[in-house]
Design a protein around this motif. Structure first.
Motif, PDB file in Angstrom:
ATOM      1  N   LYS A   1    -103.308  14.016  70.481  1.00  0.00           N
ATOM      2  CA  LYS A   1    -102.079  14.495  69.818  1.00  0.00           C
ATOM      3  C   LYS A   1    -101.982  16.011  69.925  1.00  0.00           C
ATOM      4  O   LYS A   1    -102.960  16.709  69.741  1.00  0.00           O
ATOM      5  N   GLY A   2    -100.804  16.490  70.259  1.00  0.00           N
ATOM      6  CA  GLY A   2    -100.564  17.929  70.411  1.00  0.00           C
ATOM      7  C   GLY A   2    -100.858  18.441  71.801  1.00  0.00           C
ATOM      8  O   GLY A   2    -100.487  19.566  72.153  1.00  0.00           O
TER       9      GLY A   2
ATOM     10  N   ASN B   1     -99.594   6.686  82.624  1.00  0.00           N
ATOM     11  CA  ASN B   1     -99.195   8.037  82.208  1.00  0.00           C
ATOM     12  C   ASN B   1     -99.905   9.051  83.092  1.00  0.00           C
ATOM     13  O   ASN B   1    -101.057   8.847  83.499  1.00  0.00           O
TER      14      ASN B   1
HETATM   15  N1  LIG Z   1     -99.277   4.927  72.995  1.00  0.00           N
HETATM   16  C1  LIG Z   1     -99.287   5.999  73.810  1.00  0.00           C
HETATM   17  N2  LIG Z   1     -98.182   6.769  73.919  1.00  0.00           N
HETATM   18  C2  LIG Z   1     -98.173   7.855  74.745  1.00  0.00           C
HETATM   19  C3  LIG Z   1     -99.330   8.199  75.479  1.00  0.00           C
HETATM   20  C4  LIG Z   1    -100.494   7.357  75.351  1.00  0.00           C
HETATM   21  O1  LIG Z   1    -101.552   7.597  76.009  1.00  0.00           O
HETATM   22  N3  LIG Z   1    -100.423   6.283  74.514  1.00  0.00           N
HETATM   23  N4  LIG Z   1     -99.328   9.338  76.290  1.00  0.00           N
HETATM   24  C5  LIG Z   1     -98.304  10.330  75.979  1.00  0.00           C
HETATM   25  C6  LIG Z   1     -98.237  11.457  76.955  1.00  0.00           C
HETATM   26  N5  LIG Z   1     -99.036  12.568  76.426  1.00  0.00           N
HETATM   27  C7  LIG Z   1    -100.076  13.039  77.181  1.00  0.00           C
HETATM   28  O2  LIG Z   1    -100.317  12.653  78.347  1.00  0.00           O
HETATM   29  C8  LIG Z   1     -98.739  13.127  75.164  1.00  0.00           C
HETATM   30  C9  LIG Z   1     -97.415  13.446  74.860  1.00  0.00           C
HETATM   31  C10 LIG Z   1     -97.110  13.985  73.615  1.00  0.00           C
HETATM   32  C11 LIG Z   1     -98.097  14.199  72.667  1.00  0.00           C
HETATM   33  C12 LIG Z   1     -97.743  14.734  71.321  1.00  0.00           C
HETATM   34  O3  LIG Z   1     -98.582  15.227  70.597  1.00  0.00           O
HETATM   35  N6  LIG Z   1     -96.452  14.612  70.971  1.00  0.00           N
HETATM   36  C13 LIG Z   1     -95.953  15.120  69.677  1.00  0.00           C
HETATM   37  C14 LIG Z   1     -94.425  15.225  69.674  1.00  0.00           C
HETATM   38  C15 LIG Z   1     -93.965  16.306  70.652  1.00  0.00           C
HETATM   39  C16 LIG Z   1     -92.440  16.439  70.668  1.00  0.00           C
HETATM   40  O4  LIG Z   1     -91.734  15.518  70.191  1.00  0.00           O
HETATM   41  O5  LIG Z   1     -91.958  17.485  71.183  1.00  0.00           O
HETATM   42  C17 LIG Z   1     -96.333  14.153  68.563  1.00  0.00           C
HETATM   43  O6  LIG Z   1     -96.425  12.937  68.835  1.00  0.00           O
HETATM   44  O7  LIG Z   1     -96.456  14.649  67.438  1.00  0.00           O
HETATM   45  C18 LIG Z   1     -99.424  13.915  72.972  1.00  0.00           C
HETATM   46  C19 LIG Z   1     -99.750  13.390  74.233  1.00  0.00           C
HETATM   47  C20 LIG Z   1     -96.949   9.702  75.796  1.00  0.00           C
HETATM   48  N7  LIG Z   1     -97.034   8.590  74.865  1.00  0.00           N
END
Ligand SMILES: Nc1nc2c(c(=O)[nH]1)N[C@@H](CN(C=O)c1ccc(C(=O)N[C@@H](CCC(=O)O)C(=O)O)cc1)CN2
Ligand code: GAR
Length: 192
Positions: free
Chosen positions: A116-117, A104
């Motif tokens: 998160k966020g 990533n």
């Molecule tokens: N298992 C993992 N999944 C993901 C990772 C990881 O390290 N482990 N990295 C993310 C990418 N990312 C930061 O680099 C990241 C992306 C999104 C979020 C987040 O808080 N997302 C929200 C939803 C947002 C939306 O749908 O518009 C949430 O989950 O509530 C935090 C970090 C990708 N996946």
């Protein structure tokens, strides 16, 4: 050929940079995966004849689930999975199926400003409010916690002249567009 799948949710500038700056003698962008049907990254994939898969927690006739995607990736002989602006949590089972083969790019200097966020402009707003003199980009292995995996590469950039989060974002994105293709080229040559 080193087959790479790219997970996206947004404009796709990192996908474009991977497509333009990875060594086409070694690297093939073999698939794009998106949780959004309409985004710049999907448009770019379609314009460049890259197969697109739509992924959802609740699959329907147009979206597939991670179990189906896992089989498709085995069939495509995917070597590396790159999250490039993908905004959903990758499930534990999928991580286990592709152990140490999911990376990533994060638009900050982890371990600060992650979790998160912390995505998109939320990251740059937090960095701006911290009044720090540097930001940058981090490429890390994906594990079962957001932005927690082992760091592979990190590049700093001086942001002391930035007067807004948007100015930070522009500087960091330029770093990202160089860092990510470099890391993927190195993976294709088994340098990690
Ligand atoms: N298992 C993992 N999944 C993901 C990772 C990881 O390290 N482990 N990295 C993310 C990418 N990312 C930061 O680099 C990241 C992306 C999104 C979020 C987040 O808080 N997302 C929200 C939803 C947002 C939306 O749908 O518009 C949430 O989950 O509530 C935090 C970090 C990708 N996946
Ligand atoms: N935490 C994940 C995160 O914030 N990722 C960030 O989303 C943007 C996607 O831009 P792009 O769609 O133009 O590549 C990039 O800046 C990437 O670092």
């Amino acid at each position: 050929m080193y087959n790479v799948a790219v997970f996206v949710s947004g404009k796709g500038s990192n996908l474009r940079s991977l497509f333009d700056n990875t060594d086409k003698n070694f690297v093939r962008i073999a698939a794009v995966v998106s949780n959004k049907k309409n985004c710049g990254a999907v448009d770019f994939a379609n314009q460049n004849s890259i197969p697109v898969f739509f992924i959802a927690e609740k699959p329907d006739d147009e979206f597939i689930d991670y179990k189906t995607l896992t089989q498709k990736f085995y069939d495509l002989k995917i070597d590396l999975i790159v999250l490039a602006g993908f905004l959903k949590k990758i499930p534990d089972d999928f991580i286990d199926a592709f152990n140490k083969r999911i990376i990533n790019i994060h638009p900050a200097l982890l371990p600060k400003f992650g979790g998160k966020g912390m995505y998109g402009m939320n990251v740059h707003k937090a960095v701006f409010e911290s009044k720090g003199k540097f930001s940058g980009a981090t490429v890390h292995f994906v594990d079962k916690i957001f932005d927690h995996g082992e760091i592979i590469a990190q590049v700093k950039v001086d942001i002391s002249d930035c007067r807004s989060p948007e100015e930070i974002a522009l500087k960091v994105l330029e770093i990202e567009h160089n860092l990510l293709p470099s890391v993927v080229n190195n993976f294709s040559k088994k340098l990690y």
